[in-house]
Design an enzyme around this catalytic site. Structure first.
Site, PDB file in Angstrom:
ATOM      1  N   GLY A 104       0.808  -1.216   0.000  1.00  0.00           N
ATOM      2  CA  GLY A 104       0.000   0.000   0.000  1.00  0.00           C
ATOM      3  C   GLY A 104       0.842   1.268   0.000  1.00  0.00           C
ATOM      4  O   GLY A 104       1.955   1.294   0.533  1.00  0.00           O
ATOM      5  N   ARG A 164       1.234  -5.694  -5.021  1.00  0.00           N
ATOM      6  CA  ARG A 164       1.200  -6.588  -3.868  1.00  0.00           C
ATOM      7  C   ARG A 164       1.679  -8.012  -4.178  1.00  0.00           C
ATOM      8  O   ARG A 164       1.422  -8.929  -3.421  1.00  0.00           O
ATOM      9  CB  ARG A 164      -0.221  -6.626  -3.280  1.00  0.00           C
ATOM     10  CG  ARG A 164      -0.641  -5.332  -2.576  1.00  0.00           C
ATOM     11  CD  ARG A 164      -1.805  -5.555  -1.640  1.00  0.00           C
ATOM     12  NE  ARG A 164      -2.258  -4.321  -1.015  1.00  0.00           N
ATOM     13  CZ  ARG A 164      -1.734  -3.799   0.092  1.00  0.00           C
ATOM     14  NH1 ARG A 164      -0.735  -4.398   0.698  1.00  0.00           N
ATOM     15  NH2 ARG A 164      -2.225  -2.674   0.596  1.00  0.00           N
ATOM     16  N   ASP A 184       5.694  -8.023   5.824  1.00  0.00           N
ATOM     17  CA  ASP A 184       5.797  -9.182   4.935  1.00  0.00           C
ATOM     18  C   ASP A 184       6.859  -8.969   3.866  1.00  0.00           C
ATOM     19  O   ASP A 184       7.648  -9.863   3.578  1.00  0.00           O
ATOM     20  CB  ASP A 184       4.450  -9.437   4.226  1.00  0.00           C
ATOM     21  CG  ASP A 184       3.500 -10.206   5.131  1.00  0.00           C
ATOM     22  OD1 ASP A 184       3.978 -10.787   6.133  1.00  0.00           O
ATOM     23  OD2 ASP A 184       2.289 -10.223   4.841  1.00  0.00           O
ATOM     24  N   LYS A 211       8.141   0.584   5.588  1.00  0.00           N
ATOM     25  CA  LYS A 211       7.016   1.393   5.088  1.00  0.00           C
ATOM     26  C   LYS A 211       5.685   0.831   5.573  1.00  0.00           C
ATOM     27  O   LYS A 211       5.507  -0.369   5.639  1.00  0.00           O
ATOM     28  CB  LYS A 211       7.027   1.344   3.559  1.00  0.00           C
ATOM     29  CG  LYS A 211       5.825   1.956   2.892  1.00  0.00           C
ATOM     30  CD  LYS A 211       5.121   1.006   1.910  1.00  0.00           C
ATOM     31  CE  LYS A 211       4.448  -0.155   2.573  1.00  0.00           C
ATOM     32  NZ  LYS A 211       3.471  -0.875   1.737  1.00  0.00           N
ATOM     33  N   THR A 212       4.761   1.591   5.955  1.00  0.00           N
ATOM     34  CA  THR A 212       3.325   1.314   6.056  1.00  0.00           C
ATOM     35  C   THR A 212       2.654   2.386   6.910  1.00  0.00           C
ATOM     36  O   THR A 212       3.150   2.709   7.999  1.00  0.00           O
ATOM     37  CB  THR A 212       2.950  -0.078   6.601  1.00  0.00           C
ATOM     38  OG1 THR A 212       1.531  -0.158   6.701  1.00  0.00           O
ATOM     39  CG2 THR A 212       3.549  -0.410   7.969  1.00  0.00           C
ATOM     40  N   ASP A 260       0.109   1.924   8.448  1.00  0.00           N
ATOM     41  CA  ASP A 260      -0.513   1.234   9.590  1.00  0.00           C
ATOM     42  C   ASP A 260       0.318   1.325  10.870  1.00  0.00           C
ATOM     43  O   ASP A 260      -0.209   1.120  11.964  1.00  0.00           O
ATOM     44  CB  ASP A 260      -0.755  -0.243   9.254  1.00  0.00           C
ATOM     45  CG  ASP A 260      -1.814  -0.434   8.184  1.00  0.00           C
ATOM     46  OD1 ASP A 260      -2.322   0.582   7.680  1.00  0.00           O
ATOM     47  OD2 ASP A 260      -2.138  -1.590   7.862  1.00  0.00           O
TER      48      ASP A 260
END
Ligand code: FBP
Length: 551
Positions: A81, A145, A176, A202-203, A205
């Site tokens: 993402g 992805r 992941d 990175k994320t 979230d």
């Protein structure tokens, strides 16, 4: 091409670097610390990563570096993402590479990891990079992805890199992707290939963090963007005093985003999935608690409020977690048969028959639209796509039902009018805050230093992040140190542990200390839009989570 004034101004912004990284590049040398070990599953991890297990932590210091100007080619890939700042990781890498040797090249793999497998690349130039400095999005090369997880894929990666003379790959991704980067690094090493693999965290979230990675990039900008919007809605709610706003916030599993936004905006209520899971709170109990708050506020003349709902909540509610796991297994095992059922009625009838008694009850107690969303296509891992489940609407519907009952019993006389929102995509490609611009540029610059130091299987690390940027520490963490073994799809696999909200840590404790006051009174705070220019405390403040964690 037409550029907005802010875009032009951001092109000219010079990201801040940790002091060590501002030195002339040939006067920066790696300093190796003690050998590292993961916290758990040491034997298994040592066996699986014989070549990259136990490597030392690395930091950088001043010294003469005689090898840094060696010509080198690096490939970079964006995985998963979008997160604000990705462009700056690439800009930082590019600038460091060119500073060390203008003949070295940086290639971008297009469209995510599949760009490596399909050999789709572009070669970066000054002009191209300059179009993306300090801007949001991943459109510089696109993302995807596709998972790099099989030996066959690794062999293709090796062939493609060899054909392009690529000496190292920088994988910019979440837990992941960084796990897979470490497996790829080990594969190359064990096949006597000199290709290095380095990761960048990175994320939006915020769930890729641990004692060595203080925060994943993008979390700062995304939470500030959502908090701005939440603050605006709070002002609207407080002005009209007639709506309850239920706002779902991205964050596939962990509730870091919801917690940070709650700390920034002091809403009427915020649900934290990890607390729901630990307390084994049922859906009914969650709704009962919200109803209690609505009734209380109504009795004080406040028929309005703002409720934050983390995207992943549904998977943390005990009965829903079991239901979703059963649905995932059922749909995976009967994928072809499931495709033959054309109507929802047919699907739900078969599902109800095939589920356990408890799950069948949980499924049939859900409104039709939520049932449909639970049966939608799975992600590449076979998991339900929580961003497509309208948990906020489910809660509104259930709260309305309960209030209706109370009204008929004469215990509630207020008015409950609701609005639902989902904030996710709005924040993933915003112009990166100064924090994310600086942090990402530093991560990319530092990734080159790791590669130039001959390292592989490391994640680029910039720490001491609640201090001003010149006091940040640059270095590298061996990925195997952050791993443990987990059951994934029936198999024990090495993975980087996902960081969930810890209930005994300061960010959650601070929220828990204040939340009762936030619903009994109205304590909304209005963070406003991200500021890029102006006083330090307005422009360069990190997230409240980071400040509390490092206090
Ligand atoms: P990453 O973990 O890859 O960074 O993505 C996180 C996320 O933004 C989640 O918050 C959200 O659930 C998901 O991506 C949405 O994915 P998609 O972009 O495929 O709709």
């Amino acid at each position: 091409m037409h550029y907005s004034p802010l875009q032009k101004a951001r092109y000219a912004y010079q990201p801040k670097l940790p002091r060590t990284l501002t030195l002339p590049i040939d006067t920066i040398v790696p300093v190796f610390g003690e050998a590292t070990e993961p916290a758990a599953d040491r034997e298994d991890l040592h066996r699986l990563f014989p070549g990259t297990y136990g490597m030392p932590m690395v930091s950088f210091a001043e010294g003469r570096n005689t090898t840094i100007s060696k010509k080198i080619n690096i490939g970079v890939v964006l995985s998963g993402g979008q997160a604000p700042g990705g462009h700056n990781v690439i800009a930082g890498l590019y600038d460091a590479v060119k500073r060390a040797n203008p003949d070295s090249e940086v290639y971008g793999f297009l469209g995510g990891p599949s760009g490596i497998l399909e050999n789709r690349t572009l070669r970066f130039t000054d002009e191209y990079i300059d179009e993306y400095r300090n801007t949001g999005g991943f459109d510089i090369i696109g993302s995807g992805r596709t998972k790099l997880e099989s030996e066959q894929q690794y062999a293709v990666c090796e062939q493609v890199c060899k054909a392009l003379n690529i000496d190292a790959i920088l994988i910019i991704g979440g837990d992941d992707s960084n796990t897979n980067a470490a497996v790829l690094a080990e594969y190359f090493k064990s096949h006597d290939s000199k290709i290095a693999v380095i990761g960048a965290p990175k994320t939006i979230d915020g769930d890729l963090k641990n004692s060595s990675i203080e925060v994943s990039f993008g979390f700062d900008t995304a939470t500030k963007t959502y908090s701005e919007l939440i603050g605006n809605i709070e002002r609207d709610a407080n002005s009209a005093k007639k709506y309850w706003h239920f706002i779902k916030l991205m964050g596939r599993s962990a509730s870091h985003i919801a917690l940070e936004c709650a700390l920034q905006t002091q809403p009427t209520a915020a649900l934290i999935s990890e607390e729901v899971e630990i307390n084994k709170t049922t859906l009914k109990e969650i709704v009962a608690d919200l109803v209690e708050k609505v009734v209380y506020r109504s009795s004080k003349g406040m028929d309005f409020g703002v409720v934050l709902v983390p995207e992943g909540l549904i998977e943390f509610i005990p009965e829903m977690k079991i239901l979703i796991a059963e649905l995932n297994d059922l749909m995976a095992a009967n994928a072809d048969y499931f495709q033959t059922m054309t109507s929802f009625e047919e699907q739900s009838e078969w599902i109800n028959r095939s589920l356990s008694k408890d799950s069948s009850y949980a499924f049939s107690s859900l409104p039709n639209n939520i049932q449909r969303q639970l049966l939608m296509d799975r992600d590449p891992h076979g998991n339900v796509q929580v961003s497509r489940i309208e948990t906020e609407k489910l809660l509104i519907e259930m709260v309305e039902d309960s209030l209706k009952k109370l009204r008929s019993e004469g215990t509630y006389t207020g008015s409950f009018s609701s609005q639902s929102h989902f904030f996710g995509y709005e924040g993933r490609c915003a112009f990166p805050s100064n924090f994310d611009s600086d942090y990402c540029y530093s991560l990319g610059y530092n990734a080159f230093l790791l590669i130039a130091s001959g390292l592989t299987g490391y994640i680029s690390s910039i720490s001491n992040l609640s201090a001003p940027a010149d006091q940040w520490q640059a270095g590298g963490i061996p990925v195997t140190m952050m791993m443990n073994m987990e059951q994934r799809h029936g198999e024990k696999k090495p993975v980087i542990k996902k960081a969930l909200v810890e209930l005994d840590e300061k960010p959650f404790r601070t929220f828990a200390e204040h939340r009762d006051q936030w619903y009994k009174e109205t304590c909304f705070t209005f963070p406003g839009a991200i500021q890029y220019y102006g006083p330090d405390e307005v422009c360069n403040r990190p997230t409240t989570t980071l400040i509390l964690e490092q206090a």
